[in-house]
Design a protein around this motif. Structure first.
Motif, PDB file in Angstrom:
ATOM      1  N   ARG A 154       0.797  -1.177  -0.040  1.00  0.00           N
ATOM      2  CA  ARG A 154      -0.004   0.153   0.162  1.00  0.00           C
ATOM      3  C   ARG A 154       0.895   1.228  -0.023  1.00  0.00           C
ATOM      4  O   ARG A 154       0.657   2.281  -0.728  1.00  0.00           O
ATOM      5  N   ALA A 155       1.941   1.226   0.758  1.00  0.00           N
ATOM      6  CA  ALA A 155       2.772   2.461   0.806  1.00  0.00           C
ATOM      7  C   ALA A 155       3.336   2.859  -0.431  1.00  0.00           C
ATOM      8  O   ALA A 155       3.631   4.005  -0.919  1.00  0.00           O
ATOM      9  N   GLY A 156       3.961   1.728  -1.174  1.00  0.00           N
ATOM     10  CA  GLY A 156       4.458   1.984  -2.640  1.00  0.00           C
ATOM     11  C   GLY A 156       3.454   2.514  -3.602  1.00  0.00           C
ATOM     12  O   GLY A 156       3.578   3.530  -4.207  1.00  0.00           O
ATOM     13  N   ALA A 157       1.952   2.014  -3.520  1.00  0.00           N
ATOM     14  CA  ALA A 157       1.059   2.490  -4.338  1.00  0.00           C
ATOM     15  C   ALA A 157       0.721   3.890  -4.019  1.00  0.00           C
ATOM     16  O   ALA A 157       0.748   4.762  -4.881  1.00  0.00           O
ATOM     17  N   ALA A 158       0.691   4.249  -2.573  1.00  0.00           N
ATOM     18  CA  ALA A 158       0.315   5.720  -2.297  1.00  0.00           C
ATOM     19  C   ALA A 158       1.531   6.478  -2.782  1.00  0.00           C
ATOM     20  O   ALA A 158       1.230   7.767  -3.259  1.00  0.00           O
ATOM     21  N   ALA A 159       2.892   6.195  -2.703  1.00  0.00           N
ATOM     22  CA  ALA A 159       4.093   7.032  -3.006  1.00  0.00           C
ATOM     23  C   ALA A 159       3.918   7.139  -4.581  1.00  0.00           C
ATOM     24  O   ALA A 159       4.304   8.157  -5.027  1.00  0.00           O
TER      25      ALA A 159
END
Length: 338
Positions: A154-159
């Motif tokens: 999720r953090a990668g998608a948000a970034a």
């Protein structure tokens, strides 16, 4: 796209390795782990799939036919209810970790196009306004990604959504298959990818039906690149971006049978470079995924992935994140000055 991203060399001339000779022990250790994964099953691999979850509501399973603001809001609400029901069931089962993960996913600010908590969990989370999207990046994860280990994905998608900028881009974190355990025979064979490919094709078709004018790119990390390769023939996407890939099961980008531009990048400190790029046909399975996607022999368009490791491709501020975002945005860039 005929242009190259900053730091790229022409196809056929991949950047020389700057990996120190001290990596030899790690290569030897990894080879031992590969051999052990063939011989020894991972006993805990089935545990996440054992957590019970309810059958999703019919509205959550219905094909996505349009992406108006109201339609999406209703879809997100239905899946939020499903996530909360799965949380209650996980808590009743005594799995506090799963219940806590689901509690976070049920936050009203989050947007799930799909959610099914059964058999380890499947989901597709949207970042950005899909109803207005002109560019959509679909992230396909690799091994050991699931509801219990979802936050890094999720953090990668948000970034990536932040890096894309503007209000006409959306990112979908597609956890649409049961990913293999990292150290296992399953992670070395194409079975899970072959099972996932029809689901990925169906999801991309639904995206095109709902947002027909959008430019769609697949971002395929690690074992996810095997999934993308299996789904690639005839798939209507602009780009297939292989990063941290162990191989695809195909000898070359041309054998993927796709009109998409196939990109490949690998961070200088990614341990996946040490995995032997072979494909062995054994009596019980085909092991390995063949040609290295960043090699000239494979024929993908290279992009500079910087100096990061296997989990760093979408790390905020990284070279790889910046260049992947430029691919998704379809931007033509000049190589930087020497």
């Amino acid at each position: 796209m005929a242009s190259r991203l900053p730091g790229n060399r022409p196809p056929g001339n991949p950047p020389p390795s700057n990996r120190p000779s001290s990596n030899r022990p790690r290569r030897t250790l990894l080879a031992a782990l590969v051999a052990a994964s063939v011989a020894v099953p991972v006993s805990s691999a089935a545990r996440p799939a054992a957590v019970p979850a309810p059958v999703p509501a019919a509205a959550a399973l219905a094909p996505l036919r349009d992406a108006t603001h109201d339609t999406l809001a209703e879809r997100y609400a239905v899946n939020r209810d499903g996530i909360r029901a799965a949380e209650r069931m996980a808590a009743g089962h005594g799995d506090r970790k799963r219940a806590a993960a689901l509690r976070g996913m049920a936050d009203p600010a989050r947007q799930f196009l799909t959610f099914d908590g059964r058999n380890g969990g499947r989901s597709a989370e949207v970042f950005g306004d899909l109803s207005r999207a002109e560019r959509i990046a679909v992230l396909v994860p690799g091994s050991d990604t699931g509801l219990d280990r979802y936050e890094r994905f999720r953090a990668g998608a948000a970034a990536l959504r932040r890096e894309l900028g503007g209000d006409r881009a959306a990112v979908v974190a597609w956890l649409g298959y049961r990913t293999p355990p990292a150290v296992s025979l399953t992670a070395l064979t194409p079975g899970r990818a072959q099972d996932a490919a029809p689901e990925l094709r169906r999801f991309v078709r639904e995206l095109h039906a709902a947002v027909p004018a959008a430019r769609v790119s697949l971002l395929c990390h690690s074992y996810g690149s095997v999934v993308c390769a299996a789904a690639a023939p005839g798939l209507d996407v602009a780009d297939i971006v292989l990063h941290g890939s162990p191989g695809t099961g195909a000898d070359s980008a041309g054998r993927l049978d796709t009109r998409a531009t196939v990109w490949a990048g690998r961070g200088a400190d990614d341990w996946i470079a040490d995995v032997p790029h072979v494909r062995l046909r054994l009596p019980f399975a085909t092991v390995g995924f063949g040609t290295d996607p960043v090699s000239g022999e494979f024929g993908a368009r290279p992009f500079d992935a910087g100096g990061g490791g296997h989990s760093d491709y979408l790390k905020p501020g990284s070279v790889s994140l910046r260049n992947i975002a430029r691919i998704v945005n379809g931007r033509a860039l000049k190589a930087p000055r020497a």
